[in-house]
Write an enzyme that holds these catalytic residues in place. Sequence first.
Site, PDB file in Angstrom:
ATOM      1  N   CYS A 137      31.553  51.128  40.205  1.00 18.96           N
ATOM      2  CA  CYS A 137      32.424  49.914  40.257  1.00 18.96           C
ATOM      3  C   CYS A 137      32.641  49.747  39.066  1.00 18.96           C
ATOM      4  O   CYS A 137      33.929  49.132  38.574  1.00 18.96           O
ATOM      5  CB  CYS A 137      31.874  48.714  41.171  1.00 18.96           C
ATOM      6  SG  CYS A 137      30.404  48.246  40.264  1.00 18.96           S
ATOM      7  N   HIS A 270      28.056  43.917  40.793  1.00 20.76           N
ATOM      8  CA  HIS A 270      29.406  44.575  41.251  1.00 20.76           C
ATOM      9  C   HIS A 270      30.260  44.147  40.275  1.00 20.76           C
ATOM     10  O   HIS A 270      29.910  43.021  39.778  1.00 20.76           O
ATOM     11  CB  HIS A 270      29.908  44.288  42.727  1.00 20.76           C
ATOM     12  CG  HIS A 270      30.970  44.922  43.102  1.00 20.76           C
ATOM     13  ND1 HIS A 270      30.840  46.307  43.037  1.00 20.76           N
ATOM     14  CD2 HIS A 270      32.042  44.840  43.939  1.00 20.76           C
ATOM     15  CE1 HIS A 270      32.050  46.684  43.673  1.00 20.76           C
ATOM     16  NE2 HIS A 270      32.683  45.760  44.064  1.00 20.76           N
ATOM     17  N   ASN A 290      39.008  44.557  44.478  1.00 19.60           N
ATOM     18  CA  ASN A 290      37.833  45.205  44.663  1.00 19.60           C
ATOM     19  C   ASN A 290      38.342  46.859  44.824  1.00 19.60           C
ATOM     20  O   ASN A 290      39.487  47.204  44.832  1.00 19.60           O
ATOM     21  CB  ASN A 290      37.170  44.786  46.238  1.00 19.60           C
ATOM     22  CG  ASN A 290      35.929  45.082  46.107  1.00 19.60           C
ATOM     23  OD1 ASN A 290      35.263  45.539  45.301  1.00 19.60           O
ATOM     24  ND2 ASN A 290      35.186  44.505  47.347  1.00 19.60           N
TER      25      ASN A 290
END
Length: 324
Positions: A137, A270, A290
Amino acid sequence: MNKIVLYLLIYVGTFSAAYDLLKAPSYFEDFLHNFNKNYSSKSEKLHRFKIFQHNLEEIINKNLNDTSAQYEINKFSDLSKDETISKYTGLSLPLQNQNFCEVVVLNRPPDKGPLEFDWRRLNKVTSVKNQGTCGACWAFATLGSLESQFAIKHDQLINLSEQQLIDCDFVDMGCDGGLLHTAYEAVMNMGGIQAENDYPYEANNGDCRLNAAKFVVKVKKCYRYVLMFEEKLKDLLRIVGPLPVAIDASDIVNYKRGVIRYCANHGLNHAVLLVGYAVENGVPFWILKNTWGTDWGEQGYFRVQQNINACGIQNELPSSAEIY
């Protein structure tokens, strides 16, 4: 029928998708079909069903309690929260205070800017990607910011190579995790970053195949920002461009749509990209991109309420980079 009771039935039935915990076995069979799930044994299937049932109960409770957002059964619903975080995130935490990037302190109150701003409307944000089970991520969020910097400067969208960062960034740990500002450092040390077409995503750690002749973006300098006010992110976002930020993703796993008001803040795990902000029904919110594909959330995006440190969005310094 009492008008209040009728209203509640209509409201809950409409907004919560009317999930019934007693129907968990039926939902689970639909889930297996819809997401093409197969398990190695009956015991594994039973284990996954129990997790699914637990997640369903949480979804029902969230739909009742967080009335500005909606949660649903999705592709993660047979995974425990710990499994989802370990497989589909990837933000590491620094062992020490690392400040390779210049630190900028923004201690003035927020300016009186527009109530709404969204870099997507200006065509400065690339499409939503899917990191899969590679914990990268950090690479997606960092390069998402650089992609937007390139679009702002050259009025052209280009997808950069996360795989290059995974393979060739020896500061971070590839699919095993990394940091946002150290990813900028790595790009600077490598001399630049290639396009995704030239160095495609493979979702695993591989050998470095760097080709400097194909660099399309080079980083001149990077910055980390100390904010006294969460709302100051608005000014920073408008002036600098989309920003990679760190969050606790544990409460967004089953998100479908709406503005999240209640989001865990128990530890950052994240990285996502802040692309805009707006107001809905009097509630100001952030718009975040995202990396779980377009079949999650609002076509890959989600929204969280501003000024309550939702998901721990203010716990880590946001960062950005200046490109050549």
